[in-house]
Scaffold this active site. Structure first.
Site, PDB file in Angstrom:
ATOM      1  N   ASP A   1     -19.434  23.533  26.786  1.00 54.55           N
ATOM      2  CA  ASP A   1     -18.629  23.990  27.917  1.00 54.55           C
ATOM      3  C   ASP A   1     -17.577  22.962  28.315  1.00 54.55           C
ATOM      4  O   ASP A   1     -17.762  21.753  28.126  1.00 54.55           O
ATOM      5  CB  ASP A   1     -19.516  24.248  29.145  1.00 54.55           C
ATOM      6  CG  ASP A   1     -20.465  25.416  28.945  1.00 54.55           C
ATOM      7  OD1 ASP A   1     -20.294  26.161  27.966  1.00 54.55           O
ATOM      8  OD2 ASP A   1     -21.385  25.551  29.772  1.00 54.55           O
ATOM      9  N   ARG A   2     -16.516  23.458  28.910  1.00 56.13           N
ATOM     10  CA  ARG A   2     -15.438  22.589  29.380  1.00 56.13           C
ATOM     11  C   ARG A   2     -15.947  21.496  30.316  1.00 56.13           C
ATOM     12  O   ARG A   2     -15.537  20.342  30.218  1.00 56.13           O
ATOM     13  CB  ARG A   2     -14.386  23.452  30.092  1.00 56.13           C
ATOM     14  CG  ARG A   2     -13.200  22.674  30.648  1.00 56.13           C
ATOM     15  CD  ARG A   2     -12.188  23.629  31.236  1.00 56.13           C
ATOM     16  NE  ARG A   2     -10.970  22.953  31.657  1.00 56.13           N
ATOM     17  CZ  ARG A   2      -9.842  23.574  31.966  1.00 56.13           C
ATOM     18  NH1 ARG A   2      -9.773  24.890  31.913  1.00 56.13           N
ATOM     19  NH2 ARG A   2      -8.778  22.889  32.331  1.00 56.13           N
TER      20      ARG A   2
END
Length: 331
Positions: A143-144
């Site tokens: 995930d970012r």
């Protein structure tokens, strides 16, 4: 352009058909490729394929006349990467050899592009090509807002081998998280199916009923490493499946959402005095090395989690150096 036949190289074995075309004909859209597969115009050894069919070395791939604009093979002019981004990606390298690279991605940097995302790891990989013919490629994503380890292959063949290791669950991934509350029991396996709601960046993964036809099975081993009373807990998480936002939803399903994760934990994940950033870190990877043996790599905590550990008195210890163990002769 007339019909062509290409022989699959050894280094391209196990690659998906769509990824093979993306490598050789990057301007061909996924939609156009799927239509060519659906209508039987793309074939392997004379047999119909889908975009997800995996190729085998030595197979003959039939390439039909391609749409205008998609015919130029890879190798055209590219905009040079900003020197500051080259420095950034090179500073992320925690291990590299002739087959692969392991990066320590900072929190807040996207792995791949999307709406409104102008800077991401995938586009920065040009900074690691270093004169080689092949461009490095991502093997998986995180995930970012998650920090930590990302695996990058130097060639398509290595990428295919590593992807097969992920699919076969031969890769051990260890994450560290700081969660709000303290789970009970203190260790176990979370067996909670997930389902996706919505689309695009606003999509959410939610816990699903096992009878839901759209539910995807998701498994995570967890263990309490340390705790500050019942307020905040250091969890070790080992995902056994690789669903989107799996660890974030699974922690919430325990009643202990991850600190700094309002998307899945709401206001409960904000605690005064602690930074409002996701406290989830891809700490350790243990993978079968494509050239044999096993590779073990770890990444140090990011600054915001390091500060949280310091305040709570959690002792993370030294980050072990990357280690590759080779198979013994005859084994």
């Amino acid at each position: 352009m007339s019909v062509m036949t290409r022989v699959i190289d050894q280094d391209e074995a196990e690659m998906r058909v769509d990824r093979w075309f993306r490598r050789h004909y990057p301007s061909l859209t996924q939609g156009a490729l799927q239509k060519l597969c659906r209508t039987g115009q793309i074939r392997l050894d004379g047999k119909r394929v889908t975009a997800s069919t995996r190729v085998i070395a030595g197979q003959n791939l039939r390439i039909p006349p391609l749409p205008e604009g998609a015919r130029a093979p890879l190798g055209g002019q590219k905009r040079p990467l900003d020197p500051s981004l080259i420095r950034d990606i090179q500073h992320m390298v925690v291990y590299q050899d002739k087959s692969l690279i392991v990066l320590d991605k900072p929190s807040g940097l996207a792995t791949q592009g999307g709406p409104g995302i102008t800077t991401h790891i995938d586009m920065m990989l040009d900074g690691l090509q270093e004169g080689e013919v092949e461009r490095p490629r991502l093997v998986h994503r995180i995930d970012r807002d998650t920090s930590g380890l990302l695996l990058v292959a130097r060639t398509p063949g290595v990428a295919a081998k590593l992807a097969a290791a992920f699919r076969g669950r031969h890769v051990r991934k260890t994450y560290w998280a700081v969660v709000v509350g303290r789970p009970s029991p203190q260790s176990g396996t979370i067996d909670q199916p997930l389902v996706k709601l919505g689309a695009g960046q606003g999509a959410l993964m939610m816990a699903a009923d096992r009878k839901d036809a759209d539910a995807q099975r998701a498994l995570t081993d967890y263990e309490v490493v340390d705790a500050a009373g019942r307020k905040l807990t250091w969890l070790q998480l080992n995902p056994l499946t690789g669903r989107t936002h799996q660890l974030r939803v699974h922690c919430e399903s325990l009643g202990t959402p991850i600190l700094g994760d309002p998307k899945y934990g709401g206001d409960k994940t904000h605690i005064d005095g602690f930074e409002d950033r996701l406290h989830l870190h891809a700490r350790h990877l243990e993978i079968p090395h494509p050239e044999g043996g096993m590779l073990s790599v770890a990444a140090p905590l990011p600054p915001h989690m390091l500060e949280t550990f310091r305040r709570l008195g959690f002792a993370a210890g030294e980050t072990p150096k990357a280690k590759r163990t080779k198979n013994k002769a005859g084994s």
